[in-house]
Write an enzyme that holds these catalytic residues in place. Structure first.
Site, PDB file in Angstrom:
ATOM      1  N   MET A  91       9.024 -21.072  14.702  1.00 33.99           N
ATOM      2  CA  MET A  91       9.707 -21.141  13.321  1.00 33.99           C
ATOM      3  C   MET A  91      11.182 -20.371  13.588  1.00 33.99           C
ATOM      4  O   MET A  91      11.173 -19.570  14.655  1.00 33.99           O
ATOM      5  CB  MET A  91       9.018 -20.234  12.379  1.00 33.99           C
ATOM      6  CG  MET A  91       7.998 -21.134  11.721  1.00 33.99           C
ATOM      7  SD  MET A  91       7.081 -20.391  10.254  1.00 33.99           S
ATOM      8  CE  MET A  91       6.252 -21.784   9.567  1.00 33.99           C
ATOM      9  N   ASP A 113      11.376 -14.223  10.391  1.00 32.04           N
ATOM     10  CA  ASP A 113      12.563 -14.683  11.065  1.00 32.04           C
ATOM     11  C   ASP A 113      13.451 -13.669  11.801  1.00 32.04           C
ATOM     12  O   ASP A 113      14.014 -14.112  12.587  1.00 32.04           O
ATOM     13  CB  ASP A 113      13.399 -15.531   9.934  1.00 32.04           C
ATOM     14  CG  ASP A 113      12.500 -16.924   9.682  1.00 32.04           C
ATOM     15  OD1 ASP A 113      11.680 -17.009  10.244  1.00 32.04           O
ATOM     16  OD2 ASP A 113      13.005 -17.620   8.728  1.00 32.04           O
ATOM     17  N   ARG A 135       0.874  -1.179  -0.026  1.00 31.22           N
ATOM     18  CA  ARG A 135      -0.028  -0.185   0.022  1.00 31.22           C
ATOM     19  C   ARG A 135       0.793   1.298  -0.039  1.00 31.22           C
ATOM     20  O   ARG A 135       0.565   2.146  -0.910  1.00 31.22           O
ATOM     21  CB  ARG A 135      -0.899  -0.174   1.101  1.00 31.22           C
ATOM     22  CG  ARG A 135      -1.781   1.255   1.330  1.00 31.22           C
ATOM     23  CD  ARG A 135      -2.617   1.025   2.686  1.00 31.22           C
ATOM     24  NE  ARG A 135      -3.428   2.279   3.028  1.00 31.22           N
ATOM     25  CZ  ARG A 135      -2.521   3.146   3.972  1.00 31.22           C
ATOM     26  NH1 ARG A 135      -1.537   2.930   4.436  1.00 31.22           N
ATOM     27  NH2 ARG A 135      -3.355   4.190   4.379  1.00 31.22           N
ATOM     28  N   ALA A 136       1.860   1.145   0.720  1.00 31.74           N
ATOM     29  CA  ALA A 136       2.735   2.248   0.772  1.00 31.74           C
ATOM     30  C   ALA A 136       3.608   2.648  -0.310  1.00 31.74           C
ATOM     31  O   ALA A 136       3.542   3.796  -0.635  1.00 31.74           O
ATOM     32  CB  ALA A 136       3.804   2.202   2.189  1.00 31.74           C
ATOM     33  N   ALA A 174       9.393 -18.480  29.609  1.00 35.02           N
ATOM     34  CA  ALA A 174       9.589 -19.717  29.487  1.00 35.02           C
ATOM     35  C   ALA A 174      10.666 -20.340  30.254  1.00 35.02           C
ATOM     36  O   ALA A 174      11.658 -19.595  30.681  1.00 35.02           O
ATOM     37  CB  ALA A 174      10.141 -20.142  27.910  1.00 35.02           C
ATOM     38  N   GLY A 210      13.090 -12.017   1.985  1.00 30.66           N
ATOM     39  CA  GLY A 210      14.105 -12.319   2.868  1.00 30.66           C
ATOM     40  C   GLY A 210      15.334 -12.590   2.005  1.00 30.66           C
ATOM     41  O   GLY A 210      15.513 -12.091   1.012  1.00 30.66           O
ATOM     42  N   LYS A 217       8.303 -26.683  41.040  1.00 27.98           N
ATOM     43  CA  LYS A 217       7.773 -26.296  39.980  1.00 27.98           C
ATOM     44  C   LYS A 217       7.023 -27.358  39.231  1.00 27.98           C
ATOM     45  O   LYS A 217       7.329 -28.611  39.316  1.00 27.98           O
ATOM     46  CB  LYS A 217       9.003 -25.776  38.563  1.00 27.98           C
ATOM     47  CG  LYS A 217       9.162 -24.333  38.445  1.00 27.98           C
ATOM     48  CD  LYS A 217      10.033 -24.229  37.463  1.00 27.98           C
ATOM     49  CE  LYS A 217      10.358 -22.628  37.154  1.00 27.98           C
ATOM     50  NZ  LYS A 217       9.652 -21.687  36.614  1.00 27.98           N
TER      51      LYS A 217
HETATM   52  O1  F6P Z   1      11.458 -17.846   6.321  1.00 27.76           O
HETATM   53  C1  F6P Z   1      10.121 -17.545   7.015  1.00 27.76           C
HETATM   54  C2  F6P Z   1       9.906 -19.136   7.225  1.00 27.76           C
HETATM   55  O2  F6P Z   1       8.472 -19.181   8.059  1.00 27.76           O
HETATM   56  C3  F6P Z   1      10.846 -19.841   8.247  1.00 27.76           C
HETATM   57  O3  F6P Z   1      10.671 -19.580   9.592  1.00 27.76           O
HETATM   58  C4  F6P Z   1      10.287 -21.718   8.070  1.00 27.76           C
HETATM   59  O4  F6P Z   1      11.528 -22.265   8.034  1.00 27.76           O
HETATM   60  C5  F6P Z   1       9.891 -21.461   6.609  1.00 27.76           C
HETATM   61  O5  F6P Z   1       9.587 -20.052   6.279  1.00 27.76           O
HETATM   62  C6  F6P Z   1       8.782 -22.454   5.962  1.00 27.76           C
HETATM   63  O6  F6P Z   1       8.704 -21.975   4.826  1.00 27.76           O
HETATM   64  P1  F6P Z   1       7.491 -22.694   4.097  1.00 27.76           P
HETATM   65  O7  F6P Z   1       6.240 -21.917   4.061  1.00 27.76           O
HETATM   66  O8  F6P Z   1       7.865 -22.717   2.278  1.00 27.76           O
HETATM   67  O9  F6P Z   1       7.319 -24.080   4.346  1.00 27.76           O
END
Ligand code: F6P
Length: 326
Positions: free
Chosen positions: A173, A131, A24-25, A190, A105, A217
């Protein structure tokens, strides 16, 4: 410097929330400068297949709040070959496109760098990946939203972990980087966070878990980045269970829910700012760089550096989160 009259925009690689706000931008900033914009569908695949469509201000109405990408995305094998890139270039020439904004990316910028080298074609990159593994920006578009999604899911898992007195291994991920694991792990309190940047010693983990349980815990969350050197949440959980059979363990893999959903306010503002800056940069004659924000300032980083320069996770935060979970 030749004037830029028409630009293309595409999203490539894994989608991330906020990509639409960036599109959009870009579209609206370009139109403001009397530059025409063509949306290229399905990333580099659409560049090769000639899936170009002119975009107008109304084409991007009502999308700032939507996850995914209206332009669709793909991981293109064909763009890795010279033949594919040559077809892409002739399509750009045919549509008289003078510059490109590519949102994605590592893979996206690798392709963009090679394409510019071969064809002398101006491309500006925007960091779009959950990521956060690109050097040259404090945060990538979609990272904050992904963290919020993980936090919401982990809070729910914590409820059931508490009720049943269980130890959960939650996989998030991050193939090569532990940014999502570290930040969300800290936010949910965590007990342990396992990231690809450090070696996972199972003996150490089980010893500490045992120690935690001795101190009353009765539930725990171990956040495991999918790219952890030990092999992901299932592998870690299996090994821990072998060593601590008395513990009631479960595994949850959060998977692609981390990639979707409405972008957070942070991601909307980040994507809007970067999209605006990307067009201005192209018009100023910049090329071959990714636009990011470092310490609240716009930063331009050459593609090669954005991909290859390692962005370190904050190891102190890892230690701090463990102390806070004691
Ligand atoms: O690069 C982004 C990402 O979500 C990673 O964290 C993950 O390993 C990968 O893509 C998964 O890719 P796909 O959706 O192609 O399985």
């Amino acid at each position: 410097m030749p004037r830029i009259n028409r630009i293309g925009i595409l999203t490539s690689g894994g989608d991330s929330s906020g990509m639409n706000a960036a599109i959009r931008a870009v579209v609206r900033t370009a139109i403001f400068h009397n530059v025409e914009v063509y949306g290229i569908c399905r990333g580099y695949e659409g560049l090769i297949d000639g899936q170009f469509e002119q975009m107008y201000s109304h084409s991007v109405s009502n999308i700032i709040q939507r996850g995914g990408t209206i332009l669709k995305t793909a991981r293109s094998q064909r763009f890795m070959e010279r033949e594919g890139r040559d077809i892409a270039y002739s399509n750009l020439k045919q549509f008289e496109i003078d510059g490109l904004v590519a949102i994605g990316g590592n893979g996206t910028f690798t392709g963009a760098g090679i394409f510019d080298e071969e064809n002398d074609f101006p491309i500006i990159g925007l960091p779009g990946t959950i990521d956060n593994d690109l050097y040259g920006t404090d945060a990538t578009i979609g990272y904050d939203t992904a963290i919020n999604t993980v936090v919401e899911a982990c809070d729910k898992i914590r409820d059931t972990a508490n009720s049943h007195e269980r130890l959960f291994f939650i996989e998030v991920m991050g193939r090569d980087a532990g940014f999502i694991a570290l930040r969300s792990g800290m936010a949910v309190g965590a007990e342990f966070i396992l990231v690809p940047e450090t070696t996972t010693y199972i003996d150490n983990l089980t010893r500490l878990l045992k120690h935690d349980w001795r101190r009353n815990k009765t539930s725990g969350l171990v956040i495991v980045a999918e790219g952890d050197d030990f092999g992901g949440a299932y592998a870690v959980a299996k090994k821990v269970k072998e060593k601590l059979p008395e513990m009631d363990t479960r595994v949850t893999v959060l998977g692609h829910i981390q990639r979707g959903g409405a972008p957070s306010a942070y991601d909307r503002v980040l994507a809007s700012t970067l999209g605006y800056e990307a067009v201005n940069a192209l018009l100023d004659g910049q090329r071959g760089v990714m636009v990011g924000i470092i310490n609240n300032k716009i930063a331009f980083t050459p593609f090669e550096k954005a991909i290859k320069h390692h962005k370190d996770i904050n190891l102190q935060m890892l230690e701090m989160s463990r102390i806070l979970a004691l």
